[in-house]
Enzyme design. Structure first.
Site, PDB file in Angstrom:
ATOM      1  N   MET A  77      17.146 -15.776  64.648  1.00  0.00           N
ATOM      2  CA  MET A  77      16.979 -16.970  63.823  1.00  0.00           C
ATOM      3  C   MET A  77      18.264 -17.754  63.585  1.00  0.00           C
ATOM      4  SD  MET A  77      14.183 -15.377  61.158  1.00  0.00           S
ATOM      5  CE  MET A  77      13.930 -16.890  60.246  1.00  0.00           C
TER       6      MET A  77
ATOM      7  N   LYS B 177      18.266 -13.392  44.476  1.00  0.00           N
ATOM      8  CA  LYS B 177      18.966 -14.677  44.615  1.00  0.00           C
ATOM      9  C   LYS B 177      18.057 -15.749  45.183  1.00  0.00           C
ATOM     10  CE  LYS B 177      22.568 -16.733  47.587  1.00  0.00           C
ATOM     11  NZ  LYS B 177      21.728 -17.274  48.682  1.00  0.00           N
ATOM     12  N   ASN B 178      17.386 -15.458  46.297  1.00  0.00           N
ATOM     13  CA  ASN B 178      16.613 -16.492  46.978  1.00  0.00           C
ATOM     14  C   ASN B 178      15.410 -16.952  46.164  1.00  0.00           C
ATOM     15  OD1 ASN B 178      18.405 -16.440  49.101  1.00  0.00           O
ATOM     16  ND2 ASN B 178      17.191 -15.037  50.348  1.00  0.00           N
TER      17      ASN B 178
ATOM     18  N   ASP C 193      18.491 -11.502  56.760  1.00  0.00           N
ATOM     19  CA  ASP C 193      19.594 -11.218  55.836  1.00  0.00           C
ATOM     20  C   ASP C 193      20.022  -9.752  55.856  1.00  0.00           C
ATOM     21  OD1 ASP C 193      19.842 -13.807  55.018  1.00  0.00           O
ATOM     22  OD2 ASP C 193      18.744 -13.578  53.154  1.00  0.00           O
TER      23      ASP C 193
ATOM     24  N   ASP D  73      26.105 -20.790  53.825  1.00  0.00           N
ATOM     25  CA  ASP D  73      26.751 -19.961  54.837  1.00  0.00           C
ATOM     26  C   ASP D  73      26.881 -20.696  56.167  1.00  0.00           C
ATOM     27  OD1 ASP D  73      27.199 -17.688  53.337  1.00  0.00           O
ATOM     28  OD2 ASP D  73      25.179 -16.929  53.677  1.00  0.00           O
TER      29      ASP D  73
ATOM     30  N   ARG E  59      23.610 -24.747  49.328  1.00  0.00           N
ATOM     31  CA  ARG E  59      22.456 -25.080  50.152  1.00  0.00           C
ATOM     32  C   ARG E  59      21.167 -25.128  49.330  1.00  0.00           C
ATOM     33  NH1 ARG E  59      21.301 -25.995  55.163  1.00  0.00           N
ATOM     34  NH2 ARG E  59      19.198 -25.703  55.903  1.00  0.00           N
TER      35      ARG E  59
END
EC number: 2.5.1.7
Length: 437
Positions: free
Chosen positions: A343, A22-23, A321, A121, A97
């Site tokens: 983070m 995804k990223n 994640d 998120d 985002r």
């Protein structure tokens, strides 16, 4: 609001193929805006966040053709800039985002870029300063409409290369700045750049399009600007977050699972971090094999005997994640572990749902939780819960699949944002899970 109904307590068995990352996909899709030529991308996951970005690009005027189940071609030769000033764009961009990363390539190629304050998120404060400070360093002018929550950058005379030290190693910030810097006149150096595999993939793709980027894989990038970019063909890596999720699922459900074609060389310390929880991970070619942990798994201690501490950090540290997955897996381990989420300050707040299921967790503060494992001596209890974000949602799904009885998870659109047809794929290896509209 969609719902999953999960009958827990069943072991799974078989092979599962991870989706495209995804990223990485969100970065790569934005990079197609740099060229008027056709770009072909393979292994794109069919998930909500990616589909939203594809829809946004189509509305912007990108010609998009689906040429296979997960393969697309993109051509950005006739863009509709009026869309960027429209109410429709404000709505589309604010819901994702990843939309922030269209600004860099638009600024680099056309001298201007706009974006509404993006969504994503709700896991704590996620600043955009790194993105815009980088653009300003390259000579762009920044403006922000506070009433409409709308950002803009312009460089009508083009961008000029510069040296910059990023305040934080932001992945999306680095990607955005790189996609602008490849168009700047002269040389740009970016120190404290993110160096995640997905950022490396973006840089390699840009180089195949004609960019001149050196230092890929390090935190110091040297970029020599070029005038034009060609089309290219690119394949998305397997999703390391989904791979880690399946490792945790196998352990929690005492299942024997093989995760196919994982791209071992891109997983970093992820396998060894799960091994610290006592999980057996076997490398079979490019596959991961998880044997059934019928006797459970035991958390290691540090060499001096102190409690294991697992924390997140920018790459090559452990990805934030997967901390929610590590946490839920620890609930049934032998021993204890301190989970330190450095983070993001809100990502551990889902643990109250695990406590309701019978997990022994002490939430020390917004960033730290101590987990005392059950060693399968008592099962988690089935319950009804709501998914707060993508990663916590999958952690709760894993908990529900290990619990006795039937659990219900609402707001599964959060899970669908990052996991492709997860219910169908898990049913294929024996899961008892239903999707209720």
């Amino acid at each position: 609001m969609g719902t999953f109904q999960i009958e827990g307590g069943h072991s799974l068995s078989g092979e599962i193929q991870p989706q495209g990352a995804k990223n990485e996909t969100l970065q790569i899709l934005c990079a197609v805006l740099l060229t008027s030529e056709k770009v072909t991308i393979h292994n794109i996951p069919d998930i909500i966040d990616v589909n939203k970005l594809i829809s946004l690009l189509r509305n912007l005027g990108v010609k998009i053709e689906k040429i296979g189940r997960s393969n697309y071609s993109f051509q950005s030769d006739d863009l509709n800039f009026e869309y960027l000033e429209s109410e429709a764009f404000k709505k589309d961009g604010s819901g994702l985002r990843g939309s922030i990363m269209i600004v860099g390539p638009l600024l680099g190629r056309f001298g201007k870029g706009f974006i509404p304050k993006p969504g994503g998120d709700k896991i704590g404060r996620r600043r955009l300063d790194t993105h815009f400070e980088g653009f300003i360093k390259l000579g762009a002018e920044f403006r922000y409409n506070k009433e409409e929550r709308f950002y803009g950058v312009e460089a009508p005379n083009g961008l000029i290369g510069n040296d910059m030290l990023l305040e934080e190693a932001s992945v999306t910030g680095t990607a955005n700045i790189v996609m602008a810097a490849v168009c700047a006149r002269g040389t740009t150096t970016i120190y404290n750049a993110a160096c995640e595999p997905y950022l490396q993939q973006l840089c390699k793709m840009l180089n195949s399009m004609g960019a001149k980027i050196q230092g890929i894989g390090s935190n110091l990038l040297h970029i020599e600007g070029v005038d034009t970019f060609t089309g290219c063909e690119h394949r998305i890596l397997p999703d390391m977050i989904e791979i880690g999720s399946y490792i945790g699922l196998a352990a929690m459900t005492k299942s024997e699972i093989t995760i196919k074609n994982v791209g071992w060389e891109h997983l970093g310390i992820i396998p060894n971090t799960f091994r610290k929880l006592g999980i057996t991970i076997e490398k079979r070619g490019d596959d991961i094999h998880i044997p059934a942990h019928t006797e459970g798994y035991e958390i290691q201690n540090f060499i001096d005997g102190s409690i294991m501490n697992i924390s997140d950090a920018p790459w090559p540290g452990f990805t934030p994640d997967l901390l929610s997955i590590i946490l839920v897996v620890a609930t049934q381990a032998r021993g204890s572990v301190l989970i330190h989420q450095k983070m993001f300050e809100s990502r551990l707040f889902f643990v109250d749902k695990l406590i309701d299921m019978g997990a022994k967790i002490i939430l020390c503060d917004p960033h730290r939780a101590t987990v005392i494992g059950h060693d399968f001596q008592s099962n988690l209890r089935s319950t009804t819960m709501t998914s707060p974000d993508i990663r916590a949602g999958v952690a709760l799904l894993i908990a529900a699949m290990s619990a006795k009885g039937t659990s219900t998870i609402h707001n599964i659109e959060q899970i669908d944002r990052g996991y492709e047809n997860i219910d169908e794929r898990l049913r294929a290896i024996g899961a008892k899970i239903k999707r209720i509209a």
